[in-house]
Design a protein around this motif. Structure first.
Motif, PDB file in Angstrom:
ATOM      1  N   ALA A  98      -9.206 -11.225  -2.496  1.00  0.00           N
ATOM      2  CA  ALA A  98      -9.074 -10.022  -2.089  1.00  0.00           C
ATOM      3  C   ALA A  98      -7.878  -9.178  -2.507  1.00  0.00           C
ATOM      4  O   ALA A  98      -8.197  -7.979  -2.677  1.00  0.00           O
ATOM      5  N   LYS A  99      -7.159  -9.984  -2.995  1.00  0.00           N
ATOM      6  CA  LYS A  99      -5.938  -9.008  -3.939  1.00  0.00           C
ATOM      7  C   LYS A  99      -6.451  -8.545  -5.055  1.00  0.00           C
ATOM      8  O   LYS A  99      -5.996  -7.384  -5.375  1.00  0.00           O
ATOM      9  N   THR A 100      -7.524  -9.276  -5.894  1.00  0.00           N
ATOM     10  CA  THR A 100      -8.138  -8.607  -6.943  1.00  0.00           C
ATOM     11  C   THR A 100      -8.995  -7.290  -6.709  1.00  0.00           C
ATOM     12  O   THR A 100      -8.802  -6.365  -7.467  1.00  0.00           O
ATOM     13  N   LYS A 101      -9.337  -7.177  -5.521  1.00  0.00           N
ATOM     14  CA  LYS A 101     -10.068  -6.138  -5.290  1.00  0.00           C
ATOM     15  C   LYS A 101      -9.304  -4.992  -4.677  1.00  0.00           C
ATOM     16  O   LYS A 101      -9.981  -3.947  -4.218  1.00  0.00           O
ATOM     17  N   LEU A 102      -7.923  -5.167  -4.617  1.00  0.00           N
ATOM     18  CA  LEU A 102      -7.526  -3.835  -4.102  1.00  0.00           C
ATOM     19  C   LEU A 102      -7.298  -2.871  -5.096  1.00  0.00           C
ATOM     20  O   LEU A 102      -7.347  -2.827  -6.183  1.00  0.00           O
ATOM     21  N   SER A 103      -7.337  -1.602  -4.461  1.00  0.00           N
ATOM     22  CA  SER A 103      -7.095  -0.379  -5.523  1.00  0.00           C
ATOM     23  C   SER A 103      -5.864  -0.086  -5.605  1.00  0.00           C
ATOM     24  O   SER A 103      -4.723  -0.815  -5.263  1.00  0.00           O
ATOM     25  N   ASP A 104      -5.528   0.874  -6.495  1.00  0.00           N
ATOM     26  CA  ASP A 104      -4.154   1.244  -6.861  1.00  0.00           C
ATOM     27  C   ASP A 104      -3.159   1.701  -5.585  1.00  0.00           C
ATOM     28  O   ASP A 104      -2.086   1.393  -5.441  1.00  0.00           O
ATOM     29  N   PHE A 105      -3.742   2.627  -4.784  1.00  0.00           N
ATOM     30  CA  PHE A 105      -3.262   2.776  -3.580  1.00  0.00           C
ATOM     31  C   PHE A 105      -3.001   1.855  -2.625  1.00  0.00           C
ATOM     32  O   PHE A 105      -2.066   1.597  -1.828  1.00  0.00           O
ATOM     33  N   ASP A 106      -4.127   0.658  -2.480  1.00  0.00           N
ATOM     34  CA  ASP A 106      -3.613  -0.276  -1.578  1.00  0.00           C
ATOM     35  C   ASP A 106      -2.695  -1.307  -2.234  1.00  0.00           C
ATOM     36  O   ASP A 106      -1.771  -1.726  -1.316  1.00  0.00           O
ATOM     37  N   ARG A 107      -2.440  -1.592  -3.511  1.00  0.00           N
ATOM     38  CA  ARG A 107      -1.342  -2.265  -4.126  1.00  0.00           C
ATOM     39  C   ARG A 107      -0.029  -1.159  -3.520  1.00  0.00           C
ATOM     40  O   ARG A 107       1.038  -1.923  -3.409  1.00  0.00           O
ATOM     41  N   PHE A 108      -0.019  -0.005  -3.726  1.00  0.00           N
ATOM     42  CA  PHE A 108       1.089   0.687  -3.450  1.00  0.00           C
ATOM     43  C   PHE A 108       1.650   0.580  -1.970  1.00  0.00           C
ATOM     44  O   PHE A 108       2.799   0.088  -1.720  1.00  0.00           O
ATOM     45  N   LYS A 109       0.515   0.613  -1.087  1.00  0.00           N
ATOM     46  CA  LYS A 109       0.847   0.173   0.474  1.00  0.00           C
ATOM     47  C   LYS A 109       1.536  -1.204   0.773  1.00  0.00           C
ATOM     48  O   LYS A 109       2.470  -1.156   1.450  1.00  0.00           O
ATOM     49  N   VAL A 110       0.868  -2.019   0.053  1.00  0.00           N
ATOM     50  CA  VAL A 110       1.407  -3.645  -0.082  1.00  0.00           C
ATOM     51  C   VAL A 110       2.949  -3.431  -0.464  1.00  0.00           C
ATOM     52  O   VAL A 110       3.662  -3.901   0.227  1.00  0.00           O
ATOM     53  N   MET A 111       2.987  -2.990  -1.492  1.00  0.00           N
ATOM     54  CA  MET A 111       4.465  -2.632  -1.969  1.00  0.00           C
ATOM     55  C   MET A 111       5.617  -2.054  -1.115  1.00  0.00           C
ATOM     56  O   MET A 111       6.619  -2.512  -0.841  1.00  0.00           O
ATOM     57  N   VAL A 112       5.163  -0.936  -0.348  1.00  0.00           N
ATOM     58  CA  VAL A 112       6.034  -0.137   0.473  1.00  0.00           C
ATOM     59  C   VAL A 112       6.042  -1.050   1.784  1.00  0.00           C
ATOM     60  O   VAL A 112       7.394  -1.149   2.280  1.00  0.00           O
ATOM     61  N   ALA A 113       5.063  -1.766   2.117  1.00  0.00           N
ATOM     62  CA  ALA A 113       5.233  -2.732   3.523  1.00  0.00           C
ATOM     63  C   ALA A 113       6.374  -3.861   3.044  1.00  0.00           C
ATOM     64  O   ALA A 113       7.169  -4.014   3.902  1.00  0.00           O
ATOM     65  N   ARG A 114       6.181  -4.404   1.804  1.00  0.00           N
ATOM     66  CA  ARG A 114       7.296  -5.370   1.509  1.00  0.00           C
ATOM     67  C   ARG A 114       8.261  -4.878   1.483  1.00  0.00           C
ATOM     68  O   ARG A 114       9.356  -5.683   1.840  1.00  0.00           O
TER      69      ARG A 114
END
Length: 131
Positions: A98-114
């Motif tokens: 699931a983590k490898t399927k994240l797009s660039d924007f999804d990874r950005f959202k995860v970083m902001v949430a963290r």
């Protein structure tokens, strides 16, 4: 985890990587006869080196050299797919996929949430330490 007939393994190398197979018979110290079963996950009966397999804790009750109908019956009775899905090993593999399927924007959202969560936790920890 012993190399024995009925042991469920995960293929860790080659074109079948990530698929579950069942050891049907031990050929020698380095090779085993495995089957998918082919009707479940499309892995035909074949000889595989043990280096390409990772042994799991799941074992089904079959005799060495069992044929496909016997294997299928035991496979369904042991509910291998459910046992595998509930294991932490399978959950970790699913999480990585699931983590490898994240797009660039999804990874950005995860970083902001963290970062947001860390900020909240740190402010509460500082309040607790002051008391």
């Amino acid at each position: 985890r012993l190399v024995e007939a009925g042991r469920v393994c995960l293929v860790n190398f080659g074109p079948l990587v990530g698929k579950l197979v069942v050891i049907v018979n031990v050929v020698d110290g380095k090779r085993v006869l495995v089957d998918g079963p082919s009707t479940v996950n499309g892995v035909p009966r074949q000889i595989m080196p043990l280096a390409r397999l990772s042994l799991t804790i799941i074992k089904i009750d079959i005799e060495p050299g069992s044929r496909l109908p016997t294997l299928m019956k035991a496979y369904k009775a042991a509910d291998v797919q459910k046992q595998w899905a509930e294991s932490s090993w399978a959950k970790g593999i699913a999480k990585k996929a699931a983590k490898t399927k994240l797009s660039d924007f999804d990874r950005f959202k995860v970083m902001v949430a963290r970062k947001t969560r860390a900020r909240v936790v740190n402010t509460h920890m500082k309040k607790m330490l002051k008391k």
